[in-house]
Design a protein around this motif. Structure first.
Motif, PDB file in Angstrom:
ATOM      1  N   GLY A   1       2.438   8.019   1.380  1.00 30.52           N
ATOM      2  CA  GLY A   1       3.450   9.270   0.608  1.00 30.52           C
ATOM      3  C   GLY A   1       2.628  10.050  -0.224  1.00 30.52           C
ATOM      4  N   LYS A   2       1.232  10.290   0.111  1.00 31.31           N
ATOM      5  CA  LYS A   2       0.557  10.889  -0.925  1.00 31.31           C
ATOM      6  C   LYS A   2       0.700  12.190  -0.336  1.00 31.31           C
ATOM      7  CE  LYS A   2      -3.944  12.072  -2.631  1.00 31.31           C
ATOM      8  NZ  LYS A   2      -5.352  11.803  -2.433  1.00 31.31           N
ATOM      9  N   VAL A   3       1.133  13.422  -1.241  1.00 35.81           N
ATOM     10  CA  VAL A   3       1.349  14.705  -0.756  1.00 35.81           C
ATOM     11  C   VAL A   3      -0.197  15.279  -0.726  1.00 35.81           C
ATOM     12  CG1 VAL A   3       2.244  17.156  -1.292  1.00 35.81           C
ATOM     13  CG2 VAL A   3       3.421  15.089  -1.917  1.00 35.81           C
ATOM     14  N   LEU A   4      -0.603  15.813   0.399  1.00 39.58           N
ATOM     15  CA  LEU A   4      -1.881  16.201   0.624  1.00 39.58           C
ATOM     16  C   LEU A   4      -2.147  17.726   0.345  1.00 39.58           C
ATOM     17  CD1 LEU A   4      -2.429  14.504   4.217  1.00 39.58           C
ATOM     18  CD2 LEU A   4      -3.241  13.688   1.767  1.00 39.58           C
TER      19      LEU A   4
ATOM     20  N   SER B   1      17.331  -5.662  16.562  1.00 38.82           N
ATOM     21  CA  SER B   1      17.046  -6.997  16.238  1.00 38.82           C
ATOM     22  C   SER B   1      16.226  -6.850  14.890  1.00 38.82           C
ATOM     23  CB  SER B   1      16.151  -7.891  17.039  1.00 38.82           C
ATOM     24  OG  SER B   1      14.989  -7.418  17.085  1.00 38.82           O
ATOM     25  N   ASP B   2      15.493  -5.722  14.577  1.00 42.45           N
ATOM     26  CA  ASP B   2      14.827  -5.900  13.247  1.00 42.45           C
ATOM     27  C   ASP B   2      15.177  -4.658  12.210  1.00 42.45           C
ATOM     28  OD1 ASP B   2      13.723  -3.542  14.575  1.00 42.45           O
ATOM     29  OD2 ASP B   2      11.834  -4.400  14.751  1.00 42.45           O
ATOM     30  N   VAL B   3      16.298  -3.650  12.573  1.00 42.08           N
ATOM     31  CA  VAL B   3      16.330  -2.514  11.977  1.00 42.08           C
ATOM     32  C   VAL B   3      16.946  -2.775  10.618  1.00 42.08           C
ATOM     33  CG1 VAL B   3      18.915  -2.241  12.787  1.00 42.08           C
ATOM     34  CG2 VAL B   3      17.592  -0.323  12.030  1.00 42.08           C
ATOM     35  N   SER B   4      17.373  -4.105  10.298  1.00 39.19           N
ATOM     36  CA  SER B   4      17.854  -4.300   9.062  1.00 39.19           C
ATOM     37  C   SER B   4      16.677  -4.914   8.182  1.00 39.19           C
ATOM     38  CB  SER B   4      18.811  -5.617   9.262  1.00 39.19           C
ATOM     39  OG  SER B   4      18.212  -6.835   9.619  1.00 39.19           O
ATOM     40  N   ARG B   5      15.662  -4.639   8.608  1.00 38.77           N
ATOM     41  CA  ARG B   5      14.392  -5.091   7.726  1.00 38.77           C
ATOM     42  C   ARG B   5      13.797  -3.681   7.193  1.00 38.77           C
ATOM     43  NH1 ARG B   5      10.077  -6.544  10.591  1.00 38.77           N
ATOM     44  NH2 ARG B   5       9.209  -7.244   8.537  1.00 38.77           N
ATOM     45  N   LEU B   6      14.399  -2.618   7.472  1.00 37.54           N
ATOM     46  CA  LEU B   6      13.918  -1.305   6.849  1.00 37.54           C
ATOM     47  C   LEU B   6      14.129  -1.357   5.459  1.00 37.54           C
ATOM     48  CD1 LEU B   6      15.340   1.163   9.202  1.00 37.54           C
ATOM     49  CD2 LEU B   6      12.962   0.773   8.943  1.00 37.54           C
ATOM     50  N   GLY B   7      13.096  -0.977   4.805  1.00 37.49           N
ATOM     51  CA  GLY B   7      13.145  -0.992   3.224  1.00 37.49           C
ATOM     52  C   GLY B   7      12.338   0.330   2.632  1.00 37.49           C
ATOM     53  N   VAL B   8      12.394   0.756   1.420  1.00 35.74           N
ATOM     54  CA  VAL B   8      11.721   1.915   0.877  1.00 35.74           C
ATOM     55  C   VAL B   8      10.346   1.790   0.965  1.00 35.74           C
ATOM     56  CG1 VAL B   8      11.656   3.372  -1.198  1.00 35.74           C
ATOM     57  CG2 VAL B   8      13.815   2.632  -0.123  1.00 35.74           C
ATOM     58  N   ALA B   9       9.441   2.511   1.482  1.00 32.36           N
ATOM     59  CA  ALA B   9       8.144   2.390   1.362  1.00 32.36           C
ATOM     60  C   ALA B   9       7.645   3.572   0.361  1.00 32.36           C
ATOM     61  CB  ALA B   9       7.542   2.883   2.898  1.00 32.36           C
ATOM     62  N   TRP B  10       8.107   4.616   0.329  1.00 31.98           N
ATOM     63  CA  TRP B  10       7.652   5.674  -0.605  1.00 31.98           C
ATOM     64  C   TRP B  10       8.720   6.893  -0.635  1.00 31.98           C
ATOM     65  CZ3 TRP B  10       7.291  10.219   1.873  1.00 31.98           C
ATOM     66  CH2 TRP B  10       6.673  10.354   3.365  1.00 31.98           C
ATOM     67  N   CYS B  11       8.516   7.782  -1.718  1.00 31.06           N
ATOM     68  CA  CYS B  11       9.512   8.850  -1.872  1.00 31.06           C
ATOM     69  C   CYS B  11       8.819   9.928  -2.467  1.00 31.06           C
ATOM     70  CB  CYS B  11      10.857   8.692  -2.278  1.00 31.06           C
ATOM     71  SG  CYS B  11      10.736   7.919  -3.833  1.00 31.06           S
TER      72      CYS B  11
ATOM     73  N   SER C   1       0.888  -1.220   0.155  1.00 27.14           N
ATOM     74  CA  SER C   1      -0.082   0.003  -0.086  1.00 27.14           C
ATOM     75  C   SER C   1       0.795   1.324  -0.057  1.00 27.14           C
ATOM     76  CB  SER C   1      -0.884   0.174   1.162  1.00 27.14           C
ATOM     77  OG  SER C   1      -0.446  -0.036   2.385  1.00 27.14           O
ATOM     78  N   SER C   2       2.268   1.279   0.187  1.00 25.61           N
ATOM     79  CA  SER C   2       2.983   2.280   0.051  1.00 25.61           C
ATOM     80  C   SER C   2       3.200   2.610  -1.008  1.00 25.61           C
ATOM     81  CB  SER C   2       4.251   1.989   1.162  1.00 25.61           C
ATOM     82  OG  SER C   2       4.090   1.841   2.436  1.00 25.61           O
ATOM     83  N   SER C   3       3.062   3.871  -1.867  1.00 25.62           N
ATOM     84  CA  SER C   3       3.342   4.271  -2.980  1.00 25.62           C
ATOM     85  C   SER C   3       3.577   5.626  -3.288  1.00 25.62           C
ATOM     86  CB  SER C   3       1.962   3.991  -3.926  1.00 25.62           C
ATOM     87  OG  SER C   3       1.014   4.683  -3.386  1.00 25.62           O
ATOM     88  N   PRO C   4       4.553   6.028  -4.250  1.00 25.99           N
ATOM     89  CA  PRO C   4       4.892   7.424  -4.085  1.00 25.99           C
ATOM     90  C   PRO C   4       3.599   8.293  -4.536  1.00 25.99           C
ATOM     91  CG  PRO C   4       5.337   6.062  -6.241  1.00 25.99           C
ATOM     92  CD  PRO C   4       4.978   5.333  -5.392  1.00 25.99           C
TER      93      PRO C   4
END
Length: 577
Positions: A155-158, A104-114, A46-49
């Motif tokens: 990531g939608k600009v309101l 223990s889980d910080v390595s799981r961070l990935g790009v959600a939106w930009c 659901s995370s999209s630019p």
């Protein structure tokens, strides 16, 4: 003729000098809902630019101060904030927030939106602030003073509100009671947080040598904004008569309630001298007292005919000081770290209110590369700890404090100083209640007695910035002892942010780092889409970072990037590509 560099160490100017930017100012009026193309940022789920910068007031949530924002207050703050609702996470500016992110889980961070940083850009390097997140909306500001609201989940600009008013940075916004408080290069402003509509504006600058470039503070219905002797729109920095004044404004109307002069009569010669100013929101204790860190005096080093600060004899109060004021603006105490500063050693970082040995204390640090702990009630120094590289010039200001222009001076005409004007602790501290974390930059500068910081060319300064290294340091709050010191291959202008047992920062090269808060071990080094000097926000399972310094002749892009635990998106380009 070989030029000296601009007479300032402000973080936005780090970007400008390193990339040899043009000083042009984009022209435009204030408007809401200006459009901008979305970034080519591939994400999953659901995370999209953002599809576009569209005004979506009808779909945005009703804004109100969160319980965390309303209750954060104590000088004895040892608990993490519930979310990043305030510029420093809480009113104590601890930059400590509860989240789902651990070692223990910080390595799981990935790009959600930009989201792209493109609005009214006067050149590369357009972002230097920490966003706030209120009721699922990210609020932030670029270095043209333009304000943006972004939906955290998508990531939608309101909405956007364009000011196109260049400032020296780091700027930033503060949201309380459904109202967003920000500043342009000359004024404090209030916007409706749901729509971006301006509610009021109050010009604060007194002459063409002054500007505004800080994150406003807010507490109990009052907004706090300081001027600074830097006018980014005209390029005038530390011109004679440029004064820093802290204004307390009525949050509902913008009307002044009181003001406090940070530099008094400019030490007898306003035709030459200038100084003071703030970069960040003040800290507030449970009684509503405010604590500020004040920037440096000017002219830096000296001026023609007035070597080594002889136009401003004495300590130059209240520059390079931690100051405690009552809610009515009465001076309660001050502690000056660097009397008669010669080397642009602002004590600009917001004081952190925390505890040591069970009593309220104030911890601060700045470009002098020295951490201090003060008794919160009296201002008495409890300990002092140099961090990073120092080459023996920490007390040089005292050598010429009482000199005249014709005195025999104890300093030569040129001095090589470390930390230099872009070194030391350039950005905010963080505290988890037992340790304070500082991002330290190791970069020397040459200072000339009558002209200030010097490099043979802007290209040489840019090369020095690219090659400079840094470190993240953890200091025990009870003793002032260094618990760990982790070297970094690039300067960490991205401050310190702590959540659970993880400390985040970003580097000038363009990498997001996560370190173990207990040991300093590097847990994550993730390349951004460009270089940066912007801190990060942590909220829930998100980490939000700005990348705004693309290297020349590359495909690097200026983006606000949201990382999320488990997200699988990719960036269009990275500094490692």
């Amino acid at each position: 003729m070989t030029p000296s560099i601009p007479a300032t160490g402000r973080r936005a100017r780090v970007v400008g000098a390193s990339l040899i930017l043009a000083a042009g100012l984009a022209v435009g009026g204030c408007s809401s809902g200006s459009g901008a193309a979305s970034a080519d940022c591939a994400a999953t789920g659901s995370s999209s630019p953002a599809a576009a910068n569209s005004l979506a007031a009808a779909n945005s949530p009703a804004l109100a101060s969160s319980p965390a924002a309303a209750s954060a207050s104590p000088a004895s703050n040892t608990r993490a904030a519930a979310g990043w609702t305030l510029p420093g996470a809480d009113l104590a500016n601890t930059r400590d927030v509860a989240s789902a992110i651990t070692s223990s889980d910080v390595s799981r961070l990935g790009v959600a939106w930009c989201v792209p940083l493109t609005a009214a850009n006067a050149g590369l390097g357009n972002y230097a602030t920490t966003p706030v997140v209120v009721n699922g909306v990210v609020y932030t500001q670029d270095l043209q003073s333009n304000v943006m609201a972004i939906k955290l989940a998508t990531g939608k600009v309101l909405w956007t509100h364009a000011y196109n008013s260049r400032n020296g940075g780091p700027d930033g916004v503060n949201v309380a009671g459904g109202v967003l408080y920000a500043a342009t290069g000359s004024a404090a402003v209030a916007l409706d947080a749901a729509t971006g509509k301006q509610l009021w504006s109050r010009t604060l600058t007194g002459n063409r040598y002054e500007g505004v470039d800080m994150t406003p503070g807010y507490d109990h219905g009052t907004v706090y904004v300081s001027t600074v002797p830097v006018n980014a729109s005209t390029g005038v920095e530390y011109g004679g008569g440029g004064k820093a004044v802290l204004w307390a404004l009525n949050a509902r109307t913008g009307a002044p309630e009181w003001k406090w002069d940070e530099v008094q009569d400019l030490w007898g010669d306003p035709s030459i001298n200038s100084g003071g100013g703030q970069w960040y929101a003040p800290s507030f204790d449970a009684q509503g007292n405010l604590y500020i860190g004040v920037a440096n005096p000017g002219p830096l080093a000296g001026a023609p005919g007035y070597p080594w600060g002889t136009s401003r004899p004495g300590p130059d109060l209240y520059t390079d000081s931690v100051v405690k004021l009552s809610p009515q603006g009465k001076l309660l105490w001050y502690y000056q770290l660097t009397p008669h500063d010669l080397y642009d050693w602002d004590l600009q970082d917001p004081p952190v209110l925390t505890t040591a040995h069970g009593r309220p204390v104030v911890i601060d640090g700045g470009k002098a590369g020295i951490l201090i702990e003060l008794d919160a009630q009296t201002g008495k120094l409890l300990w002092k700890r140099p961090v990073g590289v120092h080459n023996g010039h920490d007390q040089d200001g005292l050598l010429t404090e009482h000199a005249t222009p014709t005195s025999h001076l104890a300093l030569p005409g040129q001095v090589d100083v470390e930390p230099g004007a872009f070194g030391g602790i350039e950005s905010q501290l963080a505290s988890n209640g037992s340790a304070t974390f500082a991002a330290v930059n190791d970069l020397p500068f040459v200072f000339k007695s009558e002209s200030g910081p010097y490099f043979p060319s802007l290209a040489a300064l840019g090369t020095a910035l690219v090659k400079a290294t840094g470190e993240m340091v953890a200091v025990n709050q009870d003793t002032g002892a260094i618990e760990w010191d982790t070297r970094l291959p690039s300067t960490p202008y991205g401050a310190a942010t702590v959540t659970n047992d993880v400390v985040f920062t970003t580097t000038f090269h363009g990498d997001l780092y996560a370190l173990d808060a207990g040991t300093g071990k590097i847990l994550l080094a993730k390349p951004l889409s460009a270089g940066t000097n912007a801190p990060v926000t942590v909220d829930g399972d998100y980490v939000i970072a700005g990348a705004d310094i693309p290297a020349p002749n590359t495909h690097q892009q200026e983006l606000i990037i949201a990382y999320k635990l488990g997200a699988k998106g990719t960036l269009p380009a990275t500094v490692g590509a």
